[in-house]
Design a protein around this motif. Sequence first.
Motif, PDB file in Angstrom:
ATOM      1  N   ASN A  30     -17.921  58.737-151.657  1.00  0.00           N
ATOM      2  CA  ASN A  30     -17.625  59.907-150.848  1.00  0.00           C
ATOM      3  C   ASN A  30     -18.908  60.370-150.167  1.00  0.00           C
ATOM      4  O   ASN A  30     -19.940  60.529-150.822  1.00  0.00           O
ATOM      5  CB  ASN A  30     -17.075  61.016-151.755  1.00  0.00           C
ATOM      6  N   ASP A  65      -9.436  57.304-151.638  1.00  0.00           N
ATOM      7  CA  ASP A  65     -10.040  56.531-152.727  1.00  0.00           C
ATOM      8  C   ASP A  65      -9.017  56.453-153.848  1.00  0.00           C
ATOM      9  O   ASP A  65      -8.683  57.467-154.478  1.00  0.00           O
ATOM     10  CB  ASP A  65     -11.317  57.214-153.221  1.00  0.00           C
ATOM     11  N   ARG A  76     -19.543  51.966-151.363  1.00  0.00           N
ATOM     12  CA  ARG A  76     -18.302  52.696-151.606  1.00  0.00           C
ATOM     13  C   ARG A  76     -18.614  54.056-152.221  1.00  0.00           C
ATOM     14  O   ARG A  76     -19.349  54.154-153.205  1.00  0.00           O
ATOM     15  CB  ARG A  76     -17.376  51.924-152.539  1.00  0.00           C
ATOM     16  N   ASN A 107      -7.649  64.825-150.732  1.00  0.00           N
ATOM     17  CA  ASN A 107      -8.983  64.221-150.635  1.00  0.00           C
ATOM     18  C   ASN A 107     -10.124  65.232-150.596  1.00  0.00           C
ATOM     19  O   ASN A 107     -11.286  64.835-150.450  1.00  0.00           O
ATOM     20  CB  ASN A 107      -9.036  63.326-149.389  1.00  0.00           C
ATOM     21  N   ARG A 150     -14.819  55.589-148.640  1.00  0.00           N
ATOM     22  CA  ARG A 150     -14.185  55.828-149.934  1.00  0.00           C
ATOM     23  C   ARG A 150     -13.155  54.746-150.252  1.00  0.00           C
ATOM     24  O   ARG A 150     -12.774  54.555-151.400  1.00  0.00           O
ATOM     25  CB  ARG A 150     -13.470  57.187-149.925  1.00  0.00           C
TER      26      ARG A 150
END
Length: 283
Positions: A73, A122, A71, A205, A48
């Motif tokens: 999740n 992120d 990049r 997160n 992330r």
Amino acid sequence: MAVLPKEVLENLISTQCKVFVDATVGGAGHALGVLDRNRKLHFIGIDRDQEALDRAEKTLERYSDRVTLLRGNFRDLKEMLHGIGVSSIDGILFDLGISSYQLAGGRGFSFKDDEELDMRMDTRDVLTAYEIVNSYRQDEIARILYEYGEEWQSRKIAKAIFDRRKKDRIRTARELADIILAVKKKTGKIHPATKTFQALRIAVNDELASLAGGMDAAVDLLSPGGRIGVITFHSLEDRMVKQRFRSDEALTVLTRKAIKPGIEEIRSNPRSRSAKLRIAEKI
């Protein structure tokens, strides 16, 4: 520094492994070992954190023909892999720890951090620890600390946070740690703010929901005989992984007890002391 590197390689990387995913590539500590052990597999690293991917790209430069970095999740694992034409994988690792460069990166992960409270993995995400600490109701802060940090002094700490922010906003990780130190005495080696920081990071997160979604996607993507490994660092995550593996008829659990670091590793990397690795194989 990669945690349980030998154990990861021995249990997840075989000569038959053609596509391997590191769902938390970080500084590419595990990646180097994986690419050296099997010189034919294609490695897909996900994170992330753009800074992590930039570091990984430099570290893995000599393997660039066998590496793809993405990049995102890992809860969106299926969509990400389908986007590059990958529909099945032979192995996957989730390492749920915080890396040393993130602790030193000025985002509020460390108790000594004098930068503004952030804790986002992120930086494109909206919610920060600063917002939770300075805007959430006292009872909601207490709930987060209790549920995500298993902090038995959650109400006491939430009240201290609430009382302090009546006077001024809590801006840095160091300020927050000092507030906690004032109401929770230090016993042993673990910092009194550890559980609070863990809880805030998980909330910011959405880590537990991401883990659940990531494991579901990983199991679906694994080819027969493919393996999933998860390294956890606290009991909430470990319970989730253990229950998820045991309840899935498509998996054979290979670790009746979690694999833990040996004395030598803990001496060289003290932050590995709470790590647990669980592994399952797709039937």
